[in-house]
Design a protein around this motif. Structure first.
Motif, mmCIF file in Angstrom:
data_model
loop_
_atom_site.group_PDB
_atom_site.id
_atom_site.type_symbol
_atom_site.label_atom_id
_atom_site.label_comp_id
_atom_site.label_asym_id
_atom_site.label_seq_id
_atom_site.Cartn_x
_atom_site.Cartn_y
_atom_site.Cartn_z
ATOM 1 N N THR A 106 0.819 -1.220 0.000
ATOM 2 C CA THR A 106 0.000 0.000 0.000
ATOM 3 C C THR A 106 0.849 1.264 0.000
ATOM 4 O O THR A 106 0.295 2.367 -0.070
ATOM 5 C CB THR A 106 -0.928 0.039 1.236
ATOM 6 N N TRP A 107 2.163 1.127 0.096
ATOM 7 C CA TRP A 107 3.011 2.300 0.282
ATOM 8 C C TRP A 107 3.341 3.044 -0.995
ATOM 9 O O TRP A 107 3.961 4.121 -0.943
ATOM 10 C CB TRP A 107 4.307 1.908 0.994
ATOM 11 N N ASP A 126 1.428 4.634 -2.544
ATOM 12 C CA ASP A 126 0.619 5.853 -2.458
ATOM 13 C C ASP A 126 1.093 6.771 -1.337
ATOM 14 O O ASP A 126 0.373 7.693 -0.957
ATOM 15 C CB ASP A 126 -0.847 5.492 -2.230
ATOM 16 N N ALA A 166 -1.051 0.576 6.890
ATOM 17 C CA ALA A 166 -1.626 0.386 5.566
ATOM 18 C C ALA A 166 -2.146 1.721 5.069
ATOM 19 O O ALA A 166 -2.990 2.345 5.709
ATOM 20 C CB ALA A 166 -2.756 -0.637 5.623
ATOM 21 N N ALA A 198 -4.166 4.113 2.538
ATOM 22 C CA ALA A 198 -5.256 4.091 1.569
ATOM 23 C C ALA A 198 -4.796 4.772 0.289
ATOM 24 O O ALA A 198 -4.027 5.735 0.324
ATOM 25 C CB ALA A 198 -6.475 4.810 2.139
ATOM 26 N N PRO A 199 -5.236 4.281 -0.860
ATOM 27 C CA PRO A 199 -4.896 4.965 -2.121
ATOM 28 C C PRO A 199 -5.329 6.419 -2.063
ATOM 29 O O PRO A 199 -6.413 6.741 -1.575
ATOM 30 C CB PRO A 199 -5.709 4.191 -3.176
ATOM 31 N N THR A 240 -8.798 -2.218 5.586
ATOM 32 C CA THR A 240 -7.525 -2.598 4.961
ATOM 33 C C THR A 240 -6.527 -3.056 6.003
ATOM 34 O O THR A 240 -5.854 -4.073 5.852
ATOM 35 C CB THR A 240 -6.946 -1.399 4.190
ATOM 36 N N THR A 241 -6.414 -2.302 7.103
ATOM 37 C CA THR A 241 -5.475 -2.653 8.165
ATOM 38 C C THR A 241 -5.839 -3.983 8.796
ATOM 39 O O THR A 241 -4.976 -4.811 9.077
ATOM 40 C CB THR A 241 -5.465 -1.545 9.233
#
Length: 493
Positions: free
Chosen positions: A338-339, A341, A462, A464-465, A479-480
């Motif tokens: 996720t990184w 973003d 995590a 988010a986009p 997500t997390t």
């Protein structure tokens, strides 16, 4: 600058009181800003001294000057600062390893100015700084440091001479008009200004750090609530009235910056007033952005080199040691996915600063370090001394964007390291795991300790986009939760 009366709904400002014919103290925010704005209140005049010493330096720099002389000398400082990019200063300071923030700030600044011997320059400036801000009895060491620094202030004309009187300096090719000695003096003054004040700002920020506060915000809050510059001094050049107080010519005035900041909300009704440590118009410090950049860079690398787990014996569980390290790596890589973003803002937690690249670096370092320890102990050899800079430094590469290619590289690197760990631990007998050779934790404890490396990734979490951040906290929480579901036991998270 606000000079109007405080709103009737708030408590009136602290009243400045003239303590006698020659002294007054200003403590209210509006009163201090009025005093800073008054052309009749100027910094105390420096008493000149022999050329090339501290007294001469104080009498030659912009800080202790007034009127047209101050304007001309300030222009020299502004010309130097104009060639320095605060963003580059921040990166250079973040990549430094000096534990003494004074040395790191001055060394980075000297290096950015193109000066030779930046480390030696920094050491000399620290000596000068102790005698610069207040007039003290003769300090021969500080005088010698000024004499040593003077010929080294010209990037194009640095000399190996141990000392050089001001009048002997060759004309500085960067100066147009002013004597080279005056330009050199104000360059030393710039370095001295960056010395103790920047280090104190970093020190105060560290002791007041709040979990999750980014460095830039942390510095602003520190300037408001625990300023490194606690007071300023002025002298009345003629009979004048400031903030309703009559000040005869020669009155010595103390501006209590700490008190003004601490009472700003109560006395003005505004909690977001500009910090006063860098002064106020018309004498705002020209190096404000540069000083904040240096401090932010040092804070990026401000953490305990021993790491977050140095004093904790690892807690083990019933999980198989050969499985906990791969589970940790799976958890880290799920977060790292996720990184891409990441918005480029480092995350400050527990006195440490983390970025995606730094998290991957620290996990990999941890895996390599303790794998080398395990293998050395099995072979009956001494372990290698630990010289990692660890979390104590944030390098320029740590601050780079985290791209899909970086994610692929991290997957390749960490999954292979995890496989080596898993294979090695799987070959060990229960006796070797719990009664391990050599000095240190048992190999079972070592495996669970390495699994705690997930800490570095969990700090980032995590992400988010960016295009989907409007989905709100619930989406990020989901997500997390999905990422955390991939872990094995509490030791891996």
């Amino acid at each position: 600058m606000t000079t109007s009366a405080s709103p009737a709904s708030v408590t009136p400002a602290v009243t400045p009181v003239a303590t006698d014919a020659t002294d007054a103290v200003f403590e209210g925010y509006e009163d201090v800003t009025s005093a800073l704005a008054s052309p009749d209140l100027v910094p105390p005049r420096a008493v000149p001294g022999p050329p090339g010493g501290v007294a001469w330096l104080r009498a030659t720099v912009a800080r202790f000057s007034t009127g047209e002389v101050h304007a001309a000398r300030r222009a020299l400082v502004e010309a130097d600062l104009a060639g320095l990019d605060p963003a580059a200063l921040r990166l250079a300071a973040a990549a430094g390893f000096e534990q003494d923030a004074r040395l790191r700030a001055v060394r980075v600044l000297a290096q950015s100015l193109g000066l030779a011997e930046p480390e030696a320059v920094a050491r000399a400036v620290v000596v000068v700084a102790r005698a610069y801000f207040v007039e003290l009895p003769d300090d021969a060491e500080a005088d010698a440091a000024v004499a040593w620094l003077l010929p080294r202030m010209d990037p194009a004309g640095a000399t190996e001479s141990a000392a050089c009187a001001p009048d002997d300096l060759a004309p500085n090719p960067l100066a147009s008009g002013p004597l080279a000695s005056e330009r050199a003096a104000n360059r030393i003054g710039l370095l001295v200004q960056a010395c103790d004040a920047t280090a104190l700002l970093v020190e105060h920020a560290r002791r007041t750090a709040a979990r999750g506060v980014l460095p830039a915000a942390l510095l602003t809050e520190t300037l408001r609530h625990d300023p490194p510059v606690r007071e300023m001094r002025r002298v009345a050049t003629r009979d004048t009235t400031v903030a309703g107080v009559e000040l005869p010519a020669g009155t010595r005035v103390v501006l209590d910056i700490a008190a003004a900041q601490s009472t700003a909300r109560r006395t003005t009704g505004n909690a977001d007033l500009p910090p006063l440590s860098f002064g106020a118009p018309p004498r705002v410090c020209p190096g404000r952005a540069h000083a904040l950049a240096l401090a932010a860079g040092i804070l990026h690398g401000a953490s305990d080199p021993a790491g977050p787990f140095a004093d904790d014996t690892p807690t083990t569980s019933g999980h198989v040691p050969a499985e906990v390290v791969p589970a940790m790596v799976d958890h880290v890589l799920a977060l790292a996915a996720t990184w891409t973003d990441w918005d480029g803002q480092p995350v400050a937690v527990d006195g440490r600063t983390c970025t995606p690249h730094k998290a991957i670096r620290r996990v990999a370092d941890h895996l390599i370090d303790h794998l080398a320890e395990l293998e050395a102990r099995l072979a009956g050899e001494p372990t290698q001394p630990d010289h990692w800079h660890a979390s104590a430094a944030t390098t320029p590469s740590d601050l780079a964007p985290f791209t899909p290619a970086d994610l692929d590289e991290a997957r390749s690197r960490l999954t292979r390291l995890a496989r080596i760990w898993s294979n090695r631990l799987a070959t060990l007998t229960p006796e070797q795991l719990d009664h391990s050779p050599g000095t240190g934790w048992t190999f079972r404890q070592l495996a669970f300790h390495v699994a705690e490396s997930a800490y570095y990734a969990d700090v980032i979490g995590a992400l988010a986009p960016r295009a989907a951040t409007t989905a709100g906290p619930a989406a990020l929480a989901t997500t997390t939760a999905t990422v955390n579901a991939n872990t094995v036991g509490s030791e891996a998270s």
